[in-house]
Design a protein around this motif. Structure first.
Motif, PDB file in Angstrom:
ATOM      1  N   ASP A  42       0.878  -1.265   0.081  1.00  0.00           N
ATOM      2  CA  ASP A  42       0.064   0.138  -0.027  1.00  0.00           C
ATOM      3  C   ASP A  42       0.728   1.034  -0.148  1.00  0.00           C
ATOM      4  O   ASP A  42       0.352   2.049  -0.846  1.00  0.00           O
ATOM      5  N   ARG A  43       1.955   1.716   0.654  1.00  0.00           N
ATOM      6  CA  ARG A  43       2.548   2.039   1.546  1.00  0.00           C
ATOM      7  C   ARG A  43       3.571   2.985  -0.992  1.00  0.00           C
ATOM      8  O   ARG A  43       3.608   3.819  -0.710  1.00  0.00           O
ATOM      9  N   TYR A  87       2.684   1.593  -3.416  1.00  0.00           N
ATOM     10  CA  TYR A  87       1.593   2.146  -3.563  1.00  0.00           C
ATOM     11  C   TYR A  87       1.359   3.665  -4.285  1.00  0.00           C
ATOM     12  O   TYR A  87       1.161   4.605  -5.606  1.00  0.00           O
ATOM     13  N   ASN A  88       0.847   3.835  -3.305  1.00  0.00           N
ATOM     14  CA  ASN A  88       0.931   5.192  -2.783  1.00  0.00           C
ATOM     15  C   ASN A  88       1.920   5.714  -3.029  1.00  0.00           C
ATOM     16  O   ASN A  88       1.963   7.110  -3.642  1.00  0.00           O
ATOM     17  N   GLN A  89       2.995   6.388  -3.019  1.00  0.00           N
ATOM     18  CA  GLN A  89       4.101   6.582  -3.020  1.00  0.00           C
ATOM     19  C   GLN A  89       4.400   6.333  -5.026  1.00  0.00           C
ATOM     20  O   GLN A  89       4.819   7.505  -5.467  1.00  0.00           O
ATOM     21  N   ILE A 102       2.575   6.800  -7.303  1.00  0.00           N
ATOM     22  CA  ILE A 102       1.145   6.894  -7.339  1.00  0.00           C
ATOM     23  C   ILE A 102       0.687   8.636  -6.868  1.00  0.00           C
ATOM     24  O   ILE A 102       0.951   9.418  -8.444  1.00  0.00           O
ATOM     25  N   ASN A 103       1.960   9.323  -6.476  1.00  0.00           N
ATOM     26  CA  ASN A 103       2.240  10.470  -6.320  1.00  0.00           C
ATOM     27  C   ASN A 103       3.251  10.924  -6.899  1.00  0.00           C
ATOM     28  O   ASN A 103       3.411  12.074  -7.714  1.00  0.00           O
TER      29      ASN A 103
END
Ligand SMILES: Nc1ncnc2c1ncn2[C@@H]1O[C@H](COP(=O)(O)OP(=O)(O)OP(=O)(O)O)[C@@H](O)[C@H]1O
Ligand SMILES: Nc1ccn([C@H]2C[C@H](O)[C@@H](COP(=O)(O)O)O2)c(=O)n1
Length: 235
Positions: A165-166, A168-170, A172-173
């Motif tokens: 998840d972390r 993924y967010n990294q 995507i950002n």
């Protein structure tokens, strides 16, 4: 002269931080090094650079002898950026600052990291980072192999789902299009390779403080570690 013992005041203190991919080691180590005013060793970057250099020179990533030679003579410079800017990584004269942190380069690193002679070739370079006033060392074998007499050993972990998840967010950002399922699969494959390899497998040192960061924010982890740093009298 015998090797300095753990806690020897004549040697520079070392905090060794190990753990699986995406557990937050890099984030923690950067904050800690900045807070303490100590140097930072990102040992994963060295394995990433050997993988990149291998590909650049057309060397298959299971060819231990030529990769060991590359690792021994690695032509790399780390150029500190301006205030707030990341350190630039220059490999054989080329700026690889972005590509070195990519997921695909992490995969190359994980492949070359199974080769015992490559690991040996990088040992001296890593140990040379231990200088006054102190070192925060980020990796997989900092506490078990490279700095066995570190003053504090932290093993930072989190569930594979949370780490995916972390990541993924990294990504995507950063504007990259990624699949969470594929990232989870990659993280599990990398965990397996890193922890099952014969040499320097990823595992906590016997004397490590284990912190599971699942459900903990970046500042919570930092505060916990800083409390241990203080308890040990390192600040
Ligand atoms: N405690 C936390 N809670 C939420 N997100 C976190 C936490 N720690 C780190 N992160 C975020 O997770 C991502 C991965 O963190 P980081 O790069 O520090 O992990 P790492 O263990 O160094 O990974 P790798 O070994 O693959 O380099 C980053 O986007 C970071 O901001
Ligand atoms: N001390 C180390 C550091 C890294 N590795 C390997 C294992 C990882 O899969 C790969 C990339 O590391 P990262 O930059 O993501 O921390 O390098 C290792 O074996 N030993």
């Amino acid at each position: 002269m015998s090797a300095p013992s753990k806690g020897d005041p004549s040697k520079s203190p070392v905090i060794a931080v190990d753990g699986p991919s995406g557990s937050g080691k890099g984030t923690l180590c950067q904050k800690l090094a900045q807070h303490l005013g100590w140097s930072l060793l990102d040992s994963g970057a060295l394995y990433r650079l050997v993988g990149l250099a291998g590909v650049k020179h057309g060397i298959a990533l299971d060819q231990e002898a030529p990769l060991t030679e590359l690792a021994r003579d690695l032509d790399v410079r780390f150029e500190p950026g301006a205030e707030g800017e990341p350190t630039a990584v220059i490999l054989e004269g080329e700026d690889v600052s972005d590509v070195v942190r990519s997921e695909s380069t992490g995969e190359l690193a994980s492949q070359v990291a199974v080769l015992p002679e490559v690991r040996k070739a990088l040992l001296g370079r890593q140990r040379a980072f231990a200088q006054a006033p102190g070192l925060v060392a980020d990796g997989r074998d900092m506490g078990t192999v490279v700095f066995t007499d570190a003053d504090l050993k932290i093993f930072l972990t989190a569930s594979a789902e949370e780490r995916a998840d972390r990541r993924y967010n990294q990504l995507i950002n950063k504007g990259e299009s990624v699949s969470l399922a594929a990232l989870l699969e990659d993280i599990r494959a990398r965990d397996k390779r890193d922890s099952e390899r014969k040499v320097a497998p990823l595992k906590p040192a016997d004397d490590a403080v284990i912190i599971d960061s699942s459900g903990l924010g970046i500042d919570d982890v930092f505060d916990r570690v800083l409390a241990v740093v203080r308890e040990r009298g390192l600040v």
